[in-house]
Scaffold this active site. Structure first.
Site, PDB file in Angstrom:
ATOM      1  CB  CYS A 118      -0.946   0.004   1.193  1.00  0.00           C
ATOM      2  SG  CYS A 118      -2.130  -1.335   1.109  1.00  0.00           S
ATOM      3  CG  HIS A 260      -3.577   3.520   2.281  1.00  0.00           C
ATOM      4  ND1 HIS A 260      -3.832   3.161   0.978  1.00  0.00           N
ATOM      5  CD2 HIS A 260      -3.651   2.379   3.014  1.00  0.00           C
ATOM      6  CE1 HIS A 260      -4.038   1.859   0.929  1.00  0.00           C
ATOM      7  NE2 HIS A 260      -3.938   1.362   2.144  1.00  0.00           N
ATOM      8  CG  ASN A 290      -6.673  -0.841   0.994  1.00  0.00           C
ATOM      9  OD1 ASN A 290      -5.966  -0.359   0.114  1.00  0.00           O
ATOM     10  ND2 ASN A 290      -6.180  -1.312   2.132  1.00  0.00           N
TER      11      ASN A 290
HETATM   12  N1  COA Z   1     -18.978  -8.769   8.589  1.00  0.00           N
HETATM   13  C1  COA Z   1     -19.486  -9.024   9.784  1.00  0.00           C
HETATM   14  N2  COA Z   1     -18.748  -9.275  10.865  1.00  0.00           N
HETATM   15  C2  COA Z   1     -17.413  -9.242  10.723  1.00  0.00           C
HETATM   16  C3  COA Z   1     -16.807  -8.962   9.499  1.00  0.00           C
HETATM   17  C4  COA Z   1     -17.638  -8.713   8.396  1.00  0.00           C
HETATM   18  N3  COA Z   1     -17.170  -8.436   7.172  1.00  0.00           N
HETATM   19  N4  COA Z   1     -15.480  -8.984   9.656  1.00  0.00           N
HETATM   20  C5  COA Z   1     -15.248  -9.272  10.939  1.00  0.00           C
HETATM   21  N5  COA Z   1     -16.425  -9.434  11.588  1.00  0.00           N
HETATM   22  C6  COA Z   1     -16.648  -9.765  12.981  1.00  0.00           C
HETATM   23  C7  COA Z   1     -15.515 -10.511  13.592  1.00  0.00           C
HETATM   24  O1  COA Z   1     -15.616 -11.897  13.324  1.00  0.00           O
HETATM   25  C8  COA Z   1     -15.694 -10.221  15.060  1.00  0.00           C
HETATM   26  O2  COA Z   1     -16.697 -11.042  15.552  1.00  0.00           O
HETATM   27  P1  COA Z   1     -16.592 -11.656  17.049  1.00  0.00           P
HETATM   28  O3  COA Z   1     -16.585 -10.459  17.939  1.00  0.00           O
HETATM   29  O4  COA Z   1     -17.803 -12.505  17.141  1.00  0.00           O
HETATM   30  O5  COA Z   1     -15.303 -12.386  17.072  1.00  0.00           O
HETATM   31  C9  COA Z   1     -16.239  -8.788  15.048  1.00  0.00           C
HETATM   32  O6  COA Z   1     -16.737  -8.567  13.721  1.00  0.00           O
HETATM   33  C10 COA Z   1     -15.215  -7.746  15.368  1.00  0.00           C
HETATM   34  O7  COA Z   1     -14.036  -8.024  14.618  1.00  0.00           O
HETATM   35  P2  COA Z   1     -12.806  -7.094  14.650  1.00  0.00           P
HETATM   36  O8  COA Z   1     -11.707  -7.689  13.822  1.00  0.00           O
HETATM   37  O9  COA Z   1     -12.508  -6.711  16.062  1.00  0.00           O
HETATM   38  O10 COA Z   1     -13.409  -5.815  13.891  1.00  0.00           O
HETATM   39  P3  COA Z   1     -12.775  -4.425  13.703  1.00  0.00           P
HETATM   40  O11 COA Z   1     -13.689  -3.393  14.175  1.00  0.00           O
HETATM   41  O12 COA Z   1     -11.341  -4.372  14.141  1.00  0.00           O
HETATM   42  O13 COA Z   1     -12.771  -4.293  12.113  1.00  0.00           O
HETATM   43  C11 COA Z   1     -11.298  -4.444  10.235  1.00  0.00           C
HETATM   44  C12 COA Z   1     -12.039  -5.202  11.313  1.00  0.00           C
HETATM   45  C13 COA Z   1     -10.531  -5.435   9.399  1.00  0.00           C
HETATM   46  C14 COA Z   1     -12.322  -3.722   9.382  1.00  0.00           C
HETATM   47  C15 COA Z   1     -10.352  -3.418  10.898  1.00  0.00           C
HETATM   48  O14 COA Z   1      -9.612  -4.036  11.893  1.00  0.00           O
HETATM   49  C16 COA Z   1      -9.421  -2.764   9.942  1.00  0.00           C
HETATM   50  O15 COA Z   1      -9.828  -2.020   9.072  1.00  0.00           O
HETATM   51  N6  COA Z   1      -8.116  -2.981  10.133  1.00  0.00           N
HETATM   52  C17 COA Z   1      -7.074  -2.326   9.375  1.00  0.00           C
HETATM   53  C18 COA Z   1      -7.086  -2.826   7.982  1.00  0.00           C
HETATM   54  C19 COA Z   1      -6.048  -2.167   7.180  1.00  0.00           C
HETATM   55  O16 COA Z   1      -5.785  -1.024   7.321  1.00  0.00           O
HETATM   56  N7  COA Z   1      -5.492  -2.952   6.280  1.00  0.00           N
HETATM   57  C20 COA Z   1      -4.683  -2.547   5.239  1.00  0.00           C
HETATM   58  C21 COA Z   1      -3.586  -1.662   5.544  1.00  0.00           C
HETATM   59  S1  COA Z   1      -2.908  -1.335   4.010  1.00  0.00           S
END
Ligand code: COA
Length: 333
Positions: A118, A260, A290
């Site tokens: 990225c 980003h 993204n």
């Molecule tokens: N739909 C529904 N539920 C989902 C889901 C989806 N698409 N993805 C994850 N969940 C669930 C998880 O299973 C978890 O359930 P649980 O509590 O029963 O275990 C719950 O939602 C919370 O998951 P969590 O990972 O804590 O969510 P979050 O708020 O951290 O969001 C991301 C997840 C991936 C969206 C977030 O962490 C993120 O954006 N991270 C950075 C990503 C990034 O920047 N990547 C690239 C850099 S270049």
């Protein structure tokens, strides 16, 4: 006698190219245990573009490059260097940049890819900056191009909802000027200790590609979402402040931030730390998700075309990606 003025690196044209196919959250709901509401609330994404058969980083990248060249009023044969920033190259080798070079007819350009995921585009800008400011080259094309959709595990709801495909490009020119104009500075970093935080573990060098590795799902993206989120907010803020300080500028001097486009909540947290009003922050992830190394140049192009970036504006680019890698660039437009 003419005084020798310092070399600057100025962006003279931008362009982007997106696949036609739109995949909405509602489309994903049909095959995945997710909901439009969850994706919107937790990421800000509503839809993304997905490449069709025949579309690739080189085809999207070449079209983005043509558009940037048209905007800059530049001919392909005048380009000295093509840097393609991609983590989804067309093939293992040759580089995607060589395909782009052939496609656009940039006959004299040296062409190669860089791999900083990225952060690729900011890393690429930083390379171009050195060649232009040293006076070695006159005209450089930097392209961010990705088909992330090819590396998704479409059964993993925590990753496949986030990414999309596309390409963005800029033409940079050497310009002699007393004034600090164009790319003022770039600041790039890596931390290989956190290489596994965001990784496509399948490769070509550690082991031969095998049916087993593909079946074991090694050729798809794995991500520690929460850890990445936290480090993204911290590093994108830190490196942005470093870029400002380096140029004796402050947050108050900024006109536009092009972050980003990974997650709306990351962007909001960084903007809050930089005390930037949301009207100055470019966001397009609702429509594109993204797009990896293409995310900043696409957002930049859209911001230029919609007049949200104007001549003399102070523009900040800031990013974190796999590697880990992160960086920022300050531009006097
Ligand atoms: N739909 C529904 N539920 C989902 C889901 C989806 N698409 N993805 C994850 N969940 C669930 C998880 O299973 C978890 O359930 P649980 O509590 O029963 O275990 C719950 O939602 C919370 O998951 P969590 O990972 O804590 O969510 P979050 O708020 O951290 O969001 C991301 C997840 C991936 C969206 C977030 O962490 C993120 O954006 N991270 C950075 C990503 C990034 O920047 N990547 C690239 C850099 S270049």
């Amino acid at each position: 006698m003419n005084k020798h003025l310092p070399n600057r690196a100025r962006i003279t044209g931008t362009g982007s190219c997106l696949p036609e196919r739109i995949v909405t959250n509602l489309d994903l709901e049909k095959t995945l245990d997710t909901s439009d509401q969850w994706i919107r609330e937790r990421t800000g994404i509503i839809e993304r573009r997905i490449a069709e058969k025949g579309e690739s980083s080189s085809t999207l990248g070449a079209e983005a490059a043509r558009r940037a060249l048209t905007a800059a009023g530049e001919k392909p044969e005048d380009i000295d260097m093509i840097i393609v920033c991609t983590s989804t190259p067309d093939v293992i080798y040759p580089s995607t940049a060589c395909f782009v070079q052939r496609e656009i007819g940039a006959s004299k350009a040296v062409a190669y890819d860089i791999s900083a995921v990225c952060s690729g585009f900011v890393f690429g800008l930083s390379i171009a900056e050195q060649y232009l400011k040293s006076g070695r080259y006159e005209t450089i094309l930097v392209i961010g191009a990705e088909v992330n959709s090819r590396l998704m595990d479409w059964t993993d709801r925590s990753t496949c909802i986030l990414f999309g495909d596309g390409a963005g490009a800029v033409v940079l020119k050497r310009e002699e000027s007393e004034e600090p104009v164009g790319l003022l500075s770039s600041h790039i970093y890596s931390d290989g200790n956190r290489a596994e935080m965001l990784i496509v573990p399948g490769g070509i060098g550690r082991e031969t590609i095998s049916r087993q590795a593909v079946e074991d799902n090694l050729y798809t993206l794995k991500m520690e979402g929460q850890a990445t989120f936290k480090v993204a907010v911290k590093k994108m803020t830190e490196v942005s402040l470093e870029a400002l300080e380096h140029n004796n500028l402050t947050k108050e001097n900024l006109n536009v931030v092009v972050p980003h486009q990974a997650n709306r909540r990351i962007i909001s947290a960084v903007a809050e730390k930089l005390k930037m009003d949301s009207s100055k922050v470019i966001v397009n992830l609702d429509k594109l998700g993204n797009t990896g190394g293409a995310s900043i140049p696409i957002a930049l192009d859209q911001a230029v075309k919609s007049n949200r970036i104007k001549r003399d504006d102070l523009v900040l680019l800031t990013v974190l990606g796999a590697g880990l890698t992160w960086g920022a660039a300050l531009i006097r437009w």
